[in-house]
Motif scaffolding. Structure first.
Motif, PDB file in Angstrom:
ATOM      1  N   ASN A  41      26.841  55.302  28.774  1.00 17.02           N
ATOM      2  CA  ASN A  41      25.381  55.225  28.882  1.00 17.02           C
ATOM      3  C   ASN A  41      24.807  54.715  27.564  1.00 17.02           C
ATOM      4  O   ASN A  41      25.228  55.139  26.486  1.00 17.02           O
ATOM      5  CB  ASN A  41      24.775  56.618  29.159  1.00 17.02           C
ATOM      6  CG  ASN A  41      25.074  57.121  30.560  1.00 17.02           C
ATOM      7  OD1 ASN A  41      25.464  58.267  30.742  1.00 17.02           O
ATOM      8  ND2 ASN A  41      24.906  56.284  31.550  1.00 17.02           N
ATOM      9  N   GLY A  42      23.878  53.788  27.684  1.00 21.90           N
ATOM     10  CA  GLY A  42      23.201  53.273  26.486  1.00 21.90           C
ATOM     11  C   GLY A  42      23.990  52.220  25.723  1.00 21.90           C
ATOM     12  O   GLY A  42      23.591  51.800  24.638  1.00 21.90           O
ATOM     13  N   ALA A  43      25.119  51.770  26.282  1.00 19.66           N
ATOM     14  CA  ALA A  43      25.976  50.801  25.564  1.00 19.66           C
ATOM     15  C   ALA A  43      25.316  49.434  25.410  1.00 19.66           C
ATOM     16  O   ALA A  43      25.631  48.684  24.487  1.00 19.66           O
ATOM     17  CB  ALA A  43      27.308  50.644  26.304  1.00 19.66           C
ATOM     18  N   GLY A  44      24.414  49.105  26.333  1.00 22.59           N
ATOM     19  CA  GLY A  44      23.750  47.797  26.259  1.00 22.59           C
ATOM     20  C   GLY A  44      24.054  46.897  27.461  1.00 22.59           C
ATOM     21  O   GLY A  44      23.682  45.719  27.461  1.00 22.59           O
ATOM     22  N   LYS A  45      24.670  47.461  28.497  1.00 24.97           N
ATOM     23  CA  LYS A  45      25.076  46.651  29.666  1.00 24.97           C
ATOM     24  C   LYS A  45      23.860  46.054  30.377  1.00 24.97           C
ATOM     25  O   LYS A  45      23.813  44.855  30.647  1.00 24.97           O
ATOM     26  CB  LYS A  45      25.887  47.511  30.662  1.00 24.97           C
ATOM     27  CG  LYS A  45      27.095  48.191  30.051  1.00 24.97           C
ATOM     28  CD  LYS A  45      27.841  49.034  31.058  1.00 24.97           C
ATOM     29  CE  LYS A  45      27.078  50.213  31.601  1.00 24.97           C
ATOM     30  NZ  LYS A  45      26.786  51.285  30.600  1.00 24.97           N
ATOM     31  N   THR A  46      22.876  46.920  30.698  1.00 33.33           N
ATOM     32  CA  THR A  46      21.686  46.431  31.411  1.00 33.33           C
ATOM     33  C   THR A  46      20.910  45.453  30.535  1.00 33.33           C
ATOM     34  O   THR A  46      20.393  44.441  31.023  1.00 33.33           O
ATOM     35  CB  THR A  46      20.781  47.616  31.823  1.00 33.33           C
ATOM     36  OG1 THR A  46      21.556  48.482  32.657  1.00 33.33           O
ATOM     37  CG2 THR A  46      19.550  47.162  32.574  1.00 33.33           C
ATOM     38  N   THR A  47      20.865  45.735  29.233  1.00 29.60           N
ATOM     39  CA  THR A  47      20.157  44.833  28.310  1.00 29.60           C
ATOM     40  C   THR A  47      20.789  43.439  28.356  1.00 29.60           C
ATOM     41  O   THR A  47      20.082  42.427  28.461  1.00 29.60           O
ATOM     42  CB  THR A  47      20.216  45.407  26.873  1.00 29.60           C
ATOM     43  OG1 THR A  47      19.557  46.680  26.878  1.00 29.60           O
ATOM     44  CG2 THR A  47      19.552  44.490  25.878  1.00 29.60           C
ATOM     45  N   LEU A  48      22.113  43.387  28.314  1.00 25.33           N
ATOM     46  CA  LEU A  48      22.801  42.087  28.332  1.00 25.33           C
ATOM     47  C   LEU A  48      22.536  41.360  29.651  1.00 25.33           C
ATOM     48  O   LEU A  48      22.140  40.192  29.667  1.00 25.33           O
ATOM     49  CB  LEU A  48      24.310  42.294  28.109  1.00 25.33           C
ATOM     50  CG  LEU A  48      25.187  41.045  28.210  1.00 25.33           C
ATOM     51  CD1 LEU A  48      24.700  39.932  27.291  1.00 25.33           C
ATOM     52  CD2 LEU A  48      26.651  41.378  27.882  1.00 25.33           C
ATOM     53  N   ILE A  49      22.723  42.078  30.772  1.00 22.48           N
ATOM     54  CA  ILE A  49      22.509  41.444  32.084  1.00 22.48           C
ATOM     55  C   ILE A  49      21.051  41.003  32.228  1.00 22.48           C
ATOM     56  O   ILE A  49      20.767  39.911  32.722  1.00 22.48           O
ATOM     57  CB  ILE A  49      22.924  42.422  33.216  1.00 22.48           C
ATOM     58  CG1 ILE A  49      24.448  42.463  33.303  1.00 22.48           C
ATOM     59  CG2 ILE A  49      22.304  42.033  34.542  1.00 22.48           C
ATOM     60  CD1 ILE A  49      25.010  42.807  34.649  1.00 22.48           C
ATOM     61  N   SER A  50      20.121  41.837  31.768  1.00 21.29           N
ATOM     62  CA  SER A  50      18.693  41.493  31.905  1.00 21.29           C
ATOM     63  C   SER A  50      18.348  40.239  31.104  1.00 21.29           C
ATOM     64  O   SER A  50      17.506  39.438  31.529  1.00 21.29           O
ATOM     65  CB  SER A  50      17.815  42.654  31.422  1.00 21.29           C
ATOM     66  OG  SER A  50      18.105  43.801  32.165  1.00 21.29           O
ATOM     67  N   MET A  51      18.988  40.059  29.957  1.00 21.22           N
ATOM     68  CA  MET A  51      18.731  38.827  29.182  1.00 21.22           C
ATOM     69  C   MET A  51      19.286  37.615  29.932  1.00 21.22           C
ATOM     70  O   MET A  51      18.630  36.581  30.024  1.00 21.22           O
ATOM     71  CB  MET A  51      19.342  38.941  27.785  1.00 21.22           C
ATOM     72  CG  MET A  51      18.523  39.854  26.892  1.00 21.22           C
ATOM     73  SD  MET A  51      18.894  39.649  25.154  1.00 21.22           S
ATOM     74  CE  MET A  51      20.397  40.574  25.025  1.00 21.22           C
ATOM     75  N   LEU A  52      20.501  37.764  30.484  1.00 28.15           N
ATOM     76  CA  LEU A  52      21.117  36.630  31.188  1.00 28.15           C
ATOM     77  C   LEU A  52      20.308  36.244  32.432  1.00 28.15           C
ATOM     78  O   LEU A  52      20.303  35.083  32.840  1.00 28.15           O
ATOM     79  CB  LEU A  52      22.565  36.963  31.570  1.00 28.15           C
ATOM     80  CG  LEU A  52      23.521  37.207  30.391  1.00 28.15           C
ATOM     81  CD1 LEU A  52      24.894  37.623  30.883  1.00 28.15           C
ATOM     82  CD2 LEU A  52      23.636  35.957  29.511  1.00 28.15           C
TER      83      LEU A  52
END
Ligand SMILES: Nc1ncnc2c1ncn2[C@@H]1O[C@H](COP(=O)(O)OP(=O)(O)OP(=O)(O)O)[C@@H](O)[C@H]1O
Length: 250
Positions: A41-52
């Protein structure tokens, strides 16, 4: 071969945040891959996908999708990607069919082409007999399957899925994974996040482990397992690389 997604030194620091949520990530994803993005949790997965997907603006760095530059060709990128978000994007009082006609038309589909695509996808995911029921009456697994169809009706070249099987029973999970495998066989490159490590081990041909905004490993599941002493499965690899500490943070 030119990778279908090329990420160079991508970073994100949200407004008012003290830390970077994604820190200098570089990654190549090849056409036809099923690429799993795993991390606590909080690793940055959604952040990375959301940028892409163009939903979150990078702080620095660069990426291309199918050779298209995210800064200057974002509208072209939108046409070739599909996005299945973690949260349901559905209208509860509309039927499954009405929801899917709405999402399909947003992608430019219309007429009998749209109608037929909706019927075929509902049928493949076991939902055809519920097509004209309101989505608010559906179970979690049924909503997940409609949510999935909403992201793939336009036959995207690249599909992003953020935890597509979270909170569903084994039957729905299998239906979703089988359907995704078929899409991949037909040429769709898939990038997906999950906390279900056994599922990722079976489903993905490449896995990247992300923690605290950085990539710690990127390999096939079997090479990752071989690379960690005494690891029997991906869960052992994951614990070895990310530790046992809880990641609660607000
Ligand atoms: N809109 C935002 N504003 C500020 N901080 C954010 C925002 N979105 C995410 N973060 C922070 O960025 C970090 C990474 O979050 P992110 O949601 O990308 O992680 P994740 O790996 O997808 O987690 P999970 O597995 O829980 O979904 C976290 O510390 C989170 O609190």
């Amino acid at each position: 071969m030119q990778p279908i997604i090329k990420i160079e030194s991508l970073s994100k620091k949200y407004k008012d945040a003290e830390m970077y949520s994604l820190n200098d990530v570089s990654l190549d994803i090849n056409e036809g891959q099923i690429f799993g993005l795993l991390g606590p949790n909080g690793a940055g997965k959604t952040t990375l996908i959301s940028m892409l997907c163009g939903l979150v603006k990078p702080t620095s760095g660069h990426f291309t999708i199918d050779g298209l530059d995210y800064q200057h060709q974002a509208s072209k990128i939108k046409k070739i990607i599909g996005v299945v978000p973690q949260e349901y994007a559905l209208y509860p009082t509309l039927t499954a069919r009405e929801n899917l006609h709405y999402f399909g038309s947003m992608y430019g589909l219309k007429g009998s082409d749209l109608k037929d695509k909706v019927i075929v996808a509902l049928d493949l995911l076991g939902l055809l007999k519920f097509a004209d029921k309101q989505v608010q009456t559906f179970s979690g697994g049924m909503k997940r399957r409609v949510n999935l169809i909403a992201g793939i009706l336009h036959n995207p070249k690249v599909l992003f899925l953020d935890e597509p099987t979270v909170g569903v029973d084994v039957q729905s999970r299998n239906a979703i994974i089988d359907y995704l495998k078929e899409l991949n066989q037909n040429g769709t490159t898939i990038i997906y996040t999950s906390h279900h490590l056994a599922e990722a081990e079976d489903f993905c041909d490449t896995i990247a482990i992300l923690d605290q905004g950085q990539i710690y490993a990127q390999e096939t599941p079997s090479i990752l397992i071989e690379s960690v002493k005494d690891a029997r499965n991906l869960e052992d690899v994951f614990i070895s690389l990310t530790g046992k500490a809880l990641r609660d943070d607000i």
